[in-house]
Design a protein around this motif. Structure first.
Motif, PDB file in Angstrom:
ATOM      1  N   PRO A 647       0.839  -1.199   0.000  1.00  0.00           N
ATOM      2  CA  PRO A 647       0.000   0.000   0.000  1.00  0.00           C
ATOM      3  C   PRO A 647       0.873   1.247   0.000  1.00  0.00           C
ATOM      4  N   ALA A 648       0.452   2.235  -0.765  1.00  0.00           N
ATOM      5  CA  ALA A 648       1.230   3.466  -0.837  1.00  0.00           C
ATOM      6  C   ALA A 648       1.223   4.132   0.524  1.00  0.00           C
ATOM      7  N   LEU A 650       0.480   6.476   3.322  1.00  0.00           N
ATOM      8  CA  LEU A 650      -0.607   7.456   3.421  1.00  0.00           C
ATOM      9  C   LEU A 650      -0.030   8.818   3.759  1.00  0.00           C
ATOM     10  N   LYS A 651      -0.395   9.772   2.947  1.00  0.00           N
ATOM     11  CA  LYS A 651       0.106  11.117   3.207  1.00  0.00           C
ATOM     12  C   LYS A 651      -0.746  11.752   4.300  1.00  0.00           C
ATOM     13  N   THR A 652      -0.107  12.571   5.134  1.00  0.00           N
ATOM     14  CA  THR A 652      -0.860  13.204   6.213  1.00  0.00           C
ATOM     15  C   THR A 652      -1.737  14.317   5.668  1.00  0.00           C
ATOM     16  N   ALA A 653      -1.354  14.856   4.562  1.00  0.00           N
ATOM     17  CA  ALA A 653      -2.170  15.934   4.004  1.00  0.00           C
ATOM     18  C   ALA A 653      -3.503  15.395   3.553  1.00  0.00           C
ATOM     19  N   SER A 654      -4.529  16.202   3.747  1.00  0.00           N
ATOM     20  CA  SER A 654      -5.851  15.831   3.279  1.00  0.00           C
ATOM     21  C   SER A 654      -6.327  16.920   2.337  1.00  0.00           C
ATOM     22  N   ALA A 655      -7.591  16.821   1.959  1.00  0.00           N
ATOM     23  CA  ALA A 655      -8.098  17.781   0.993  1.00  0.00           C
ATOM     24  C   ALA A 655      -8.188  19.178   1.592  1.00  0.00           C
ATOM     25  N   GLY A 656      -8.329  19.250   2.868  1.00  0.00           N
ATOM     26  CA  GLY A 656      -8.427  20.563   3.492  1.00  0.00           C
ATOM     27  C   GLY A 656      -9.127  20.459   4.816  1.00  0.00           C
ATOM     28  N   ALA A 657      -8.770  21.300   5.698  1.00  0.00           N
ATOM     29  CA  ALA A 657      -9.399  21.258   7.014  1.00  0.00           C
ATOM     30  C   ALA A 657     -10.632  22.135   7.003  1.00  0.00           C
TER      31      ALA A 657
END
Lengths: 659, 285
Positions: A647-648, A650-657
C-alpha cells in the motif's frame, strides 16, 4: 531447452491462476458506500492509465512467478555456460569419448575434427566440475574408466587420440555402469560425445534395454547428456576401402589383384590420384572415373622374388583423413592344396581335375574323397576344400569354419540330398529344373572382384555359353557373387575370418549344367585355390579394434603406422618375426548415416536425457540443469509483485481542514 | 441567557424584533432627515427644524423587525455517509434543531425546507413555540437518501421567499458546482442572508483506505472497484479544487460559508457561528 520432467509442463495453464483469481477478486471486493462519488470517478478517470499499468504489472509478475515455478519443477536443461553455471554438480561425471575413425571427420565449423570439438567442449565445461565431481574418462577404444585430475588433461590424454576402430557405445555405457556399481558413487552424469553413427550405436542391440533398466535401478540418479555432432555432407570426403585382395601367384610371375571401393562426395568427383606404396616404394596412380561410388580394380605386380612384403593405397587428405588409406600384406608363396569331398562319380573327378595345382611341374592333382576327418592336423597343406556332400554336422562344421578362418576357402556344391544341417546359417533348398531348350542363364556376376572377375586382360568369363538345367536353391546366404536371371544365386559367398566360404548352385554334370566345359569352373576353382593359399602364408588381416587376443599378444612392430600407434586400434602394417599383420579401419566406420534424435532418445528409455545437436562452435553445446535460474526468477517476480502491491504510504495531508 | 442569532443584513419582518429592517419605523434609532412631501404624516414633522429654517422636514427612525430564518436541509444519500458515530445528516440535524430553537426563543420565525430528490417538506417560518415543536418533530420523519435535489430546491426557495430572510443551508454540496453556485447566487440576488454549512466527513477529505474497495454510490447505482492508494492523490486534488471554488464563490456572493467536519464539536461550531454573528450584528446596528 529440454526438460527432465516434461509432464509437469502440462501444468503451464496454471500460470493463468493469478488472472483468474484477480477476476474473481474483482467480484469479491469489500463494498464501501461513498458519497463523494463524483470526485472518485474523476480521479479514477485521471488515474486509469497508471492504475491499469500497475495492475497489469502485478498480474504479469504473478503469472511469471507461477510460470517460473512450473518450469523449475519440470527441471529444465539449458545449454551453454548458463546451463552449466546454474546446474547442480554431480558426484561423478563420465566423459564418454567416441574415438572412432568417423569422428575424425572435420566438424561443421571446419576448425578441427568432431573428436577435437567434443574434447574441447567437454574439457571446457568439465573444468567447472573439477572441484566438486570425479571426472572419469571412458574412451571408445579401451572402454576402461580412467580418472582425470584436471579436465584440461582430456585434450592431451593418450586415451583421447584418434583411432581406426569403431565405437561400441553400449559397451562404453556398460563400463560406466560397472564403475558406478563398483565404486558406489553418488549421483552421476554421463556425457557422451559422438557423431551418432548407427554402426557404433547399434540401436537394435539387445544390450540397450538391459542397460537402461540397470541404470534406472541404481540408487543414485544418473543423467545422460549427449553431445551429438552434426553430420556434414557438404565437405570433400572420399573414403577408400579394400573390398578384396586376390592372389595371382603363377609359376612365371606373382601379382596381387586388389578391388578397392571408392566412395566420393557427390560434389567432388574430379580425377583422383591414388598413391601406391609397395614395400616402401611409392608410385602414383590416377583414377579418371568421376563416379561417386565405384569399385576399382588394380593389379600389382610383385615380381618374381619369393618374398613377403607390405603396401598401402592412399588418396590425398580430405575432410576425414582416417578413411583415406588401406594397408595390405602379402606372404611368401606356399603350396597349393585342394581336396574334393564328393561321392558323385561324374562331378567328383571333374572337380578334382579343376582343383589341381598347375603351377607345379608336373601338376599336382587334388585329392578326391568321399568323406573327411575332422582332425585339422590332416589339413595342414590344404588351401581349398570342395564339398559336394550334405552340409557337415556340428563337429565337422566347426573344423571347416576354423579352416576358413585361417585363410582357407571352402566351396560347397549341391549334394545329392540336402540334409537338415546348415553351415553358418546357410542351408540347401530344393532342386529346380529347367527345360533343355530354356536353361537357367547367369545374368549378373561380379566382374571386378572375386573368383568370377574379368581376366587381367579385361576379358569377362563366358557365362553366355553356360547353360544350367538343374540348380539347388539356397537360403541364408550373405552375399551373391553371381545370380541367374530370376535373381536366384549361382554363386554365394560368406566371409569367415581370413578366408571365405562359397556356395555354388549347380554341378559340373551334363544333366545339371555345361560347367564341365571348363570355361567357368576352371578359373573359378583355380582362383579360389589361389585365395586359399593365404592360409599357408604368414600374413594376417585384421580390423582395427577387433583383433583376436592371440594376435594381440604378439610383439608387433609397426612398419607403417605412426610410431607409438597401438596395434589394437591403429591401422597399419605390423611385423613380428616372419609374421605380417595388416590392420585396416573398421568397415563399420564407412557406413553412412546418423541416428535420428527420436531413435536416440528411444534408446535411453525413461533415463533423463539432454541431447544437444552440435552444428558448430557454440556455447550451447552441452546442457546443464537450469532450475536455479527459474527458482531465482520466481523469487524475483514474487518480490517485485510484493513491492508493487505494497500500500502506498498514506500522506498526512488531506483535501483541506474545516474553515 | 443564550446568545441570540443575528442576521448580517436587514430583515423584512412583520413584527418588531431584534433585527434591522430596510424600512423606516418608530424605533429610537435615528435614521435621516427627509423633505416633506404631501401625504406624509404631519405628526412626523420635525417642528424644531421648521422653526429654525422654515422648511418642512421629516425625521425618520430605523425600523426594527423580526428575523425569518429558513433552514434548508440536504436529505440526499451522500449526507448519510459516516465514518464516525454520526452521519453528516445527523450532525446537520443537531445544528438545525439548536438554531431553530434559538431563533424561535428570541422571538424570530423559523422554517424548514427538507430537500431530497424533490422538496420533501416545506414548513414556512413561524414564531410561536408550538411551531418549534412541529419543526423538531418533523426532522426525524424526513425521507432521506437518493439523488440530491439541492440546486432545484434552492432555486425554488429563492422563487418562493420574496421578503428578505436568513437562509441557512446544511449540505455536503456534492453536486455539480456551477448549478449550485447559480442557485446560491439566485438566493443572494433576492437579498437573503445566506449561510452555508458545508458538512464533510473526515474520511472524505482524508481518503485513508489501505486495500482495494468497491465504492458504491450512495445516491445512485454507480460503483467503482479501485485501489484507493492509486487514486488518492487525484481524488484529493479534485475535492480540494471543488471546495476552494465553492468557498471562493460564496465569498464573492457574500455568503457565510462554513466548512464543518462531522468530527468537530458541534457546540463549538455553534458558539463560533453565533459569536461571529453577534459581532457582525452589533456593528450593523
Amino acid at each position: 531447452m529440454t526438460f527432465l520432467q516434461p509432464l509437469i509442463l502440462y501444468g503451464l495453464p496454471l500460470a493463468l491462476l493469478p488472472v483468474i483469481i484477480h477476476l474473481l477478486n474483482r467480484l469479491r471486493h469489500r463494498p464501501q458506500p461513498w458519497g463523494a462519488m463524483q470526485f472518485l470517478l474523476a480521479a479514477s478517470r485521471s488515474s486509469v492509465n497508471q492504475a491499469k499499468l500497475k495492475q497489469f504489472l502485478i498480474l504479469l509478475f504473478r503469472t511469471l512467478a507461477v510460470l517460473a515455478l512450473i518450469v523449475f519443477l519440470a527441471r529444465p536443461l539449458s545449454g551453454g555456460y548458463l546451463g552449466w553455471a546454474v546446474s547442480t554438480a554431480p558426484d561423478v561425471v563420465f566423459l564418454l569419448v567416441d574415438r572412432s575413425a568417423s569422428m575424425e571427420h572435420r566438424s561443421s565449423s571446419g576448425v578441427g575434427s568432431k573428436r577435437e570439438e567434443v574434447l574441447k567442449l567437454m574439457a571446457e565445461t568439465a573444468t567447472g566440475f573439477e572441484e566438486t565431481s570425479h571426472l572419469i574418462l571412458i574412451d571408445s577404444a579401451t572402454r576402461q574408466a580412467q580418472r582425470l585430475q584436471r579436465a584440461e588433461s582430456l585434450l592431451e590424454h593418450p586415451l583421447s587420440t584418434p583411432t581406426d576402430a569403431a565405437a561400441d557405445i553400449p559397451a562404453m555405457l556398460q563400463s560406466a555402469l560397472s564403475w558406478l556399481v563398483e565404486n558406489q558413487a553418488g549421483n552421476a552424469e554421463i556425457w557422451i560425445g559422438s557423431d551418432l553413427q548407427p554402426s557404433n550405436w547399434m540401436a537394435d542391440d539387445e544390450r540397450w534395454p538391459s542397460l537402461v533398466e540397470k541404470f534406472q535401478a541404481l540408487p543414485q540418479s544418473v543423467r545422460i547428456r549427449l553431445l551429438a555432432m552434426e553430420e556434414t555432407t557438404d565437405q570433400n570426403d572420399t573414403s577408400l576401402s579394400l573390398h578384396e585382395q586376390s592372389r595371382r601367384f603363377l609359376s612365371s610371375e606373382r601379382a596381387m589383384v586388389f578391388s578397392l571401393d571408392i566412395d566420393r562426395s557427390e560434389s567432388f568427383t574430379d580425377s583422383l590420384p591414388i598413391e601406391l606404396v609397395l614395400d616402401g616404394v611409392s608410385s602414383e596412380l590416377q583414377l579418371d572415373s568421376n563416379e561417386a561410388k565405384q569399385r576399382w580394380r588394380h593389379r600389382v605386380d610383385l615380381g618374381g622374388q619369393e618374398v613377403s612384403g607390405w603396401g598401402s593405397f592412399s588418396i590425398p587428405s580430405d575432410a576425414n583423413p582416417k578413411n583415406n588409406q588401406i594397408f595390405f600384406v602379402y606372404g611368401e608363396p606356399g603350396d597349393l592344396g585342394g581336396t574334393v569331398v564328393a561321392s558323385d562319380a561324374i562331378a567328383g573327378p571333374i572337380l578334382q581335375f579343376c582343383a589341381g595345382d598347375f603351377q607345379r611341374d608336373p601338376p599336382k592333382m587334388a585329392s578326391l574323397r568321399t568323406s573327411w576327418s575332422a582332425d585339422t592336423r590332416s589339413w595342414e597343406n590344404q588351401t581349398l576344400l570342395l564339398w559336394q556332400e550334405s552340409l557337415p554336422e556340428p563337429e565337422m562344421a566347426e573344423a571347416l569354419e576354423s579352416f576358413a578362418r585361417e585363410g582357407g576357402v571352402v566351396l560347397f556344391l549341391p549334394p545329392p540330398e540336402p540334409g537338415s544341417a546348415s553351415f553358418l546359417d546357410t542351408t540347401w533348398g530344393e532342386i529346380e529344373e529347367a527345360s533343355p531348350t530354356d536353361p537357367f542363364k547367369v545374368a549378373r556376376w561380379d566382374q571386378i572382384s572375386g573368383p568370377l572377375a574379368d581376366t587381367d586382360e579385361g576379358l569377362g568369363l563366358p557365362f553366355d555359353t553356360l547353360d544350367t538345367y538343374r540348380r539347388r536353391t539356397l537360403a541364408g546366404y550373405e552375399s551373391v557373387v553371381a545370380s541367374f536371371q530370376d535373381g536366384s544365386p549361382f554363386l554365394a559367398r560368406k566371409t569367415v575370418g581370413q578366408g571365405a566360404v562359397y556356395f555354388l548352385a549347380t554341378l559340373p554334370r551334363p544333366d545339371w549344367s555345361t560347367l564341365a566345359d571348363g570355361t567357368i569352373i576352371v578359373p573359378l576353382i583355380q582362383r579360389l585355390l589361389q585365395d586359399g593359399a593365404r592360409r599357408q602364408e604368414k600374413i594376417t588381416y585384421a580390423v582395427s579394434g577387433e583383433l583376436d587376443p592371440q594376435i594381440e599378444g604378439k610383439s608387433w612392430r609397426t612398419l607403417s603406422a605412426t610410431e607409438g600407434g597401438d596395434v589394437r586400434w591403429t591401422a597399419g602394417v605390423y611385423r613380428d618375426g616372419d609374421r605380417w599383420l595388416a590392420v585396416n579401419r573398421s568397415p563399420k566406420e564407412d557406413q553412412p548415416g546418423r541416428l535420428e534424435s527420436e531413435q536416440t532418445q528411444a534408446l535411453f528409455g525413461d533415463l533423463p536425457l539432454a541431447m544437444q545437436e552440435e552444428t558448430g562452435p557454440s556455447d550451447e553445446a552441452l546442457q546443464g540443469e537450469a532450475w536455479r535460474l527459474f527458482l531465482f526468477g520466481m523469487l524475483l517476480f514474487l518480490l517485485t509483485e510484493g513491492f508493487l502491491t505494497l500500500p502506498a504510504p498514506l500522506k498526512t495531508a488531506s483535501a483541506g481542514a474545516a474553515s | 441567557m443564550a446568545q441570540p442569532l443575528y442576521s448580517r443584513q436587514a430583515m423584512e419582518g412583520t413584527v418588531s424584533g431584534l433585527h434591522k429592517s430596510p424600512h423606516r419605523g418608530s424605533s429610537v434609532e435615528f435614521a435621516e432627515y427627509r423633505q416633506y412631501v404631501p401625504g406624509d404624516d404631519l405628526r412626523r414633522l420635525d417642528w424644531r427644524v421648521l422653526a429654525r429654517t422654515d422648511r418642512y422636514y421629516l425625521k425618520e427612525f430605523e425600523a426594527e423587525t423580526n428575523l425569518r430564518a429558513y433552514f434548508a436541509l440536504d436529505l440526499s444519500g451522500s449526507m448519510q455517509f459516516s465514518s464516525l458515530e454520526s452521519t453528516k445528516q445527523q450532525f446537520a440535524e443537531k445544528l438545525l434543531a439548536t438554531l431553530a430553537y434559538l431563533v424561535i426563543r428570541q422571538g424570530d420565525a423559523a422554517g424548514l425546507l427538507g430537500i431530497g430528490q424533490d422538496t420533501v417538506i416545506d414548513l414556512p417560518p413561524r414564531r410561536n413555540p408550538s411551531h418549534l415543536q412541529l419543526l423538531l418533530d418533523s426532522i426525524p420523519t424526513l425521507k432521506k437518501g437518493g439523488p440530491t435535489g439541492l440546486v432545484e430546491g434552492l432555486h425554488g426557495l429563492a422563487e418562493r421567499v420574496r421578503r428578505r430572510a436568513m437562509i441557512v443551508i446544511f449540505s455536503d454540496c456534492f453536486c455539480e458546482l456551477d448549478p449550485l453556485m447559480s442557485s446560491l447566487q439566485h438566493l443572494c440576488f433576492e437579498h437573503h442572508d445566506v449561510v452555508l454549512f458545508h458538512l464533510l466527513d473526515p474520511q472524505e477529505i482524508q481518503f485513508k483506505f489501505d486495500r482495494p474497495l468497491r465504492f458504491t454510490d450512495l445516491e445512485g447505482p454507480t460503483s467503482l472497484v479501485t485501489e484507493p492508494s492509486v487514486i488518492r492523490d487525484e481524488y484529493l486534488k479534485h475535492l480540494r479544487h471543488f471546495m476552494e471554488t465553492l468557498q471562493k464563490g460564496c465569498r464573492e456572493f457574500g455568503i457565510d460559508y462554513r466548512r464543518i467536519l462531522t468530527s468537530d464539536n458541534y457546540e463549538k461550531v455553534l458558539a463560533d457561528f453565533l459569536i461571529e454573528r453577534s459581532r457582525v450584528g452589533a456593528t450593523s446596528f
